[in-house]
Design a protein around this motif. Structure first.
Motif, PDB file in Angstrom:
ATOM      1  N   SER A  52      36.644  33.282 -45.173  1.00  0.00           N
ATOM      2  CA  SER A  52      35.225  33.146 -44.857  1.00  0.00           C
ATOM      3  C   SER A  52      34.550  34.469 -44.504  1.00  0.00           C
ATOM      4  O   SER A  52      33.334  34.507 -44.324  1.00  0.00           O
ATOM      5  CB  SER A  52      35.031  32.163 -43.694  1.00  0.00           C
ATOM      6  OG  SER A  52      35.735  32.603 -42.545  1.00  0.00           O
ATOM      7  N   ASN A  53      35.299  35.532 -44.403  1.00  0.00           N
ATOM      8  CA  ASN A  53      34.733  36.857 -44.160  1.00  0.00           C
ATOM      9  C   ASN A  53      35.791  37.909 -44.490  1.00  0.00           C
ATOM     10  O   ASN A  53      36.885  37.588 -44.956  1.00  0.00           O
ATOM     11  CB  ASN A  53      34.224  37.006 -42.721  1.00  0.00           C
ATOM     12  CG  ASN A  53      35.334  36.829 -41.694  1.00  0.00           C
ATOM     13  OD1 ASN A  53      36.506  36.726 -42.030  1.00  0.00           O
ATOM     14  ND2 ASN A  53      34.959  36.774 -40.432  1.00  0.00           N
ATOM     15  N   GLY A  54      35.461  39.161 -44.221  1.00  0.00           N
ATOM     16  CA  GLY A  54      36.404  40.227 -44.517  1.00  0.00           C
ATOM     17  C   GLY A  54      36.256  41.345 -43.512  1.00  0.00           C
ATOM     18  O   GLY A  54      35.459  41.270 -42.567  1.00  0.00           O
ATOM     19  N   ALA A  55      37.034  42.401 -43.683  1.00  0.00           N
ATOM     20  CA  ALA A  55      36.975  43.554 -42.792  1.00  0.00           C
ATOM     21  C   ALA A  55      37.452  44.770 -43.565  1.00  0.00           C
ATOM     22  O   ALA A  55      38.260  44.667 -44.502  1.00  0.00           O
ATOM     23  CB  ALA A  55      37.828  43.325 -41.548  1.00  0.00           C
ATOM     24  N   VAL A  56      36.950  45.938 -43.151  1.00  0.00           N
ATOM     25  CA  VAL A  56      37.339  47.173 -43.816  1.00  0.00           C
ATOM     26  C   VAL A  56      37.458  48.292 -42.786  1.00  0.00           C
ATOM     27  O   VAL A  56      36.743  48.301 -41.768  1.00  0.00           O
ATOM     28  CB  VAL A  56      36.322  47.557 -44.916  1.00  0.00           C
ATOM     29  CG1 VAL A  56      34.972  47.936 -44.308  1.00  0.00           C
ATOM     30  CG2 VAL A  56      36.850  48.687 -45.788  1.00  0.00           C
ATOM     31  N   LEU A  57      38.368  49.190 -43.023  1.00  0.00           N
ATOM     32  CA  LEU A  57      38.526  50.399 -42.220  1.00  0.00           C
ATOM     33  C   LEU A  57      38.581  51.578 -43.174  1.00  0.00           C
ATOM     34  O   LEU A  57      39.308  51.532 -44.179  1.00  0.00           O
ATOM     35  CB  LEU A  57      39.797  50.341 -41.370  1.00  0.00           C
ATOM     36  CG  LEU A  57      40.136  51.576 -40.532  1.00  0.00           C
ATOM     37  CD1 LEU A  57      40.755  51.162 -39.189  1.00  0.00           C
ATOM     38  CD2 LEU A  57      41.100  52.505 -41.268  1.00  0.00           C
ATOM     39  N   VAL A  58      37.829  52.631 -42.869  1.00  0.00           N
ATOM     40  CA  VAL A  58      37.823  53.850 -43.677  1.00  0.00           C
ATOM     41  C   VAL A  58      38.126  55.011 -42.753  1.00  0.00           C
ATOM     42  O   VAL A  58      37.498  55.146 -41.682  1.00  0.00           O
ATOM     43  CB  VAL A  58      36.462  54.064 -44.371  1.00  0.00           C
ATOM     44  CG1 VAL A  58      36.510  55.327 -45.233  1.00  0.00           C
ATOM     45  CG2 VAL A  58      36.094  52.853 -45.214  1.00  0.00           C
ATOM     46  N   ALA A  59      39.099  55.835 -43.124  1.00  0.00           N
ATOM     47  CA  ALA A  59      39.449  57.006 -42.331  1.00  0.00           C
ATOM     48  C   ALA A  59      39.549  58.217 -43.244  1.00  0.00           C
ATOM     49  O   ALA A  59      40.097  58.123 -44.346  1.00  0.00           O
ATOM     50  CB  ALA A  59      40.769  56.779 -41.607  1.00  0.00           C
ATOM     51  N   GLU A  60      39.025  59.346 -42.773  1.00  0.00           N
ATOM     52  CA  GLU A  60      39.087  60.581 -43.552  1.00  0.00           C
ATOM     53  C   GLU A  60      39.630  61.695 -42.683  1.00  0.00           C
ATOM     54  O   GLU A  60      39.144  61.926 -41.559  1.00  0.00           O
ATOM     55  CB  GLU A  60      37.713  60.973 -44.078  1.00  0.00           C
ATOM     56  CG  GLU A  60      37.732  62.234 -44.944  1.00  0.00           C
ATOM     57  CD  GLU A  60      36.391  62.550 -45.571  1.00  0.00           C
ATOM     58  OE1 GLU A  60      36.354  63.277 -46.596  1.00  0.00           O
ATOM     59  OE2 GLU A  60      35.358  62.062 -45.058  1.00  0.00           O
ATOM     60  N   GLY A  61      40.671  62.357 -43.163  1.00  0.00           N
ATOM     61  CA  GLY A  61      41.273  63.441 -42.410  1.00  0.00           C
ATOM     62  C   GLY A  61      42.317  64.152 -43.239  1.00  0.00           C
ATOM     63  O   GLY A  61      42.541  63.828 -44.409  1.00  0.00           O
ATOM     64  N   PRO A  62      42.990  65.140 -42.631  1.00  0.00           N
ATOM     65  CA  PRO A  62      44.045  65.866 -43.343  1.00  0.00           C
ATOM     66  C   PRO A  62      45.237  64.965 -43.618  1.00  0.00           C
ATOM     67  O   PRO A  62      45.394  63.893 -43.013  1.00  0.00           O
ATOM     68  CB  PRO A  62      44.396  66.996 -42.378  1.00  0.00           C
ATOM     69  CG  PRO A  62      44.029  66.468 -41.025  1.00  0.00           C
ATOM     70  CD  PRO A  62      42.816  65.614 -41.243  1.00  0.00           C
ATOM     71  N   ALA A  63      46.084  65.412 -44.531  1.00  0.00           N
ATOM     72  CA  ALA A  63      47.296  64.644 -44.844  1.00  0.00           C
ATOM     73  C   ALA A  63      48.184  64.561 -43.618  1.00  0.00           C
ATOM     74  O   ALA A  63      48.271  65.521 -42.842  1.00  0.00           O
ATOM     75  CB  ALA A  63      48.056  65.309 -45.998  1.00  0.00           C
ATOM     76  N   PRO A  64      48.837  63.428 -43.393  1.00  0.00           N
ATOM     77  CA  PRO A  64      49.737  63.284 -42.230  1.00  0.00           C
ATOM     78  C   PRO A  64      50.932  64.220 -42.373  1.00  0.00           C
ATOM     79  O   PRO A  64      51.426  64.473 -43.462  1.00  0.00           O
ATOM     80  CB  PRO A  64      50.162  61.817 -42.301  1.00  0.00           C
ATOM     81  CG  PRO A  64      50.005  61.438 -43.733  1.00  0.00           C
ATOM     82  CD  PRO A  64      48.823  62.220 -44.239  1.00  0.00           C
ATOM     83  N   GLU A  65      51.389  64.723 -41.237  1.00  0.00           N
ATOM     84  CA  GLU A  65      52.512  65.672 -41.241  1.00  0.00           C
ATOM     85  C   GLU A  65      53.857  64.967 -41.316  1.00  0.00           C
ATOM     86  O   GLU A  65      54.781  65.480 -41.911  1.00  0.00           O
ATOM     87  CB  GLU A  65      52.437  66.576 -40.005  1.00  0.00           C
ATOM     88  CG  GLU A  65      51.196  67.469 -39.963  1.00  0.00           C
ATOM     89  CD  GLU A  65      51.208  68.365 -38.744  1.00  0.00           C
ATOM     90  OE1 GLU A  65      52.143  68.256 -37.941  1.00  0.00           O
ATOM     91  OE2 GLU A  65      50.265  69.175 -38.619  1.00  0.00           O
ATOM     92  N   ALA A  66      53.984  63.824 -40.694  1.00  0.00           N
ATOM     93  CA  ALA A  66      55.283  63.153 -40.657  1.00  0.00           C
ATOM     94  C   ALA A  66      55.081  61.662 -40.504  1.00  0.00           C
ATOM     95  O   ALA A  66      54.098  61.225 -39.896  1.00  0.00           O
ATOM     96  CB  ALA A  66      56.140  63.687 -39.509  1.00  0.00           C
ATOM     97  N   PRO A  67      56.022  60.851 -41.068  1.00  0.00           N
ATOM     98  CA  PRO A  67      55.932  59.399 -40.931  1.00  0.00           C
ATOM     99  C   PRO A  67      56.337  58.924 -39.559  1.00  0.00           C
ATOM    100  O   PRO A  67      57.029  59.635 -38.820  1.00  0.00           O
ATOM    101  CB  PRO A  67      56.895  58.894 -42.004  1.00  0.00           C
ATOM    102  CG  PRO A  67      57.925  59.965 -42.097  1.00  0.00           C
ATOM    103  CD  PRO A  67      57.165  61.250 -41.889  1.00  0.00           C
ATOM    104  N   ALA A  68      55.936  57.723 -39.206  1.00  0.00           N
ATOM    105  CA  ALA A  68      56.349  57.086 -37.954  1.00  0.00           C
ATOM    106  C   ALA A  68      56.957  55.741 -38.268  1.00  0.00           C
ATOM    107  O   ALA A  68      56.535  55.058 -39.195  1.00  0.00           O
ATOM    108  CB  ALA A  68      55.148  56.909 -37.024  1.00  0.00           C
TER     109      ALA A  68
END
Length: 244
Positions: free
Chosen positions: A227-243
């Motif tokens: 019945s609805n939706g959601a969105v997230l947008v993020a802009e930044g440098p490439a991540p250095e390491a995984p978690a």
């Protein structure tokens, strides 16, 4: 007469000696321990050459070739170099343009939906990455007179994101083990960004996209509900390491 008597005595003595020897041999065999059930009788190997002796187990079955089980493949790591650089002109922030008939819940104050700097998780389908940068998030709704369609919303956004050079990395969220390994950090994030908290639960339908620019990455997390939706947008440098 005396000679016959002597010969007779000698014969009797020899017979008695032979009988005793036979009795001793029989006793030795009787005193030997009996083999256990299913066990082969013991054999004398003193006179058998070492290279002629064979392990019964080896004789019963042919030797099998040694096999090594293949190692389980690791989860696919995010490789930024595998993402083509997009030179497409991006629309105005937050870059996502909704299909006709759909609007952001806070469309009249989108500026308030943006944080200049935040730390957020993105699921690449194989890794949970924590990235920093400018972040926007909001709910998506249908306008009056428009019937909400989960399929229509997801398809329209997918086409628009891909036209900007976006690459879809995942179609579902992480599994429970990943969530539990990062539970505190994820719960904190979900409380702060409540609009997209359902997309950051485990085993959920959601989509993760990335747009690689010359000096940054744009991450888009989309969840289309019934019945609805959601969105997230993020802009930044490439991540250095995984978690996790």
């Amino acid at each position: 007469m005396q000679t016959k008597t002597t010969l007779l005595a000698l014969a009797v003595g020899l017979a008695l000696m032979a009988g005793c020897a036979k009795q001793d041999e029989t006793a030795a065999v009787a005193d030997a321990p009996a083999p256990a059930a299913g066990e082969a009788p013991a054999t004398d190997t003193a006179d058998t050459p070492a290279d002629a002796m064979v392990d019964p187990a080896d004789a019963a079955a042919p030797a099998a070739a040694e096999t090594v089980a293949p190692a389980a493949p690791d989860a696919a790591a995010f490789d930024m170099e595998a993402i083509p650089v997009s030179t497409a002109t991006l629309p105005e922030w937050p870059y996502v343009q909704l299909p006709a008939g759909y609007v952001f819940d806070d469309a009249d104050r989108l500026g308030e939906r943006t944080k200049d700097l935040a730390r957020i998780p993105v699921w690449t389908g194989g890794q949970l990455l924590w990235v920093e940068g400018k972040v926007f998030s909001d709910d998506i709704e249908n306008v009056d007179g428009k019937t909400f369609s989960r399929f229509e919303l997801a398809k329209g956004l997918r086409q628009q994101i891909e036209s900007l050079g976006g690459v879809r990395l995942a179609e579902r969220s992480y599994e429970r083990d990943t969530y539990m390994a990062n539970e505190k950090a994820l719960d904190d994030f979900r409380q702060e960004f409540s609009d997209v908290q359902d997309a950051y639960w485990y085993d959920k339908d959601m989509e993760t996209y990335v747009i690689r620019r010359g000096d940054s990455l744009v991450w888009i997390v989309l969840e289309a509900r019934n019945s609805n939706g959601a969105v997230l947008v993020a802009e930044g440098p490439a991540p250095e390491a995984p978690a996790g």
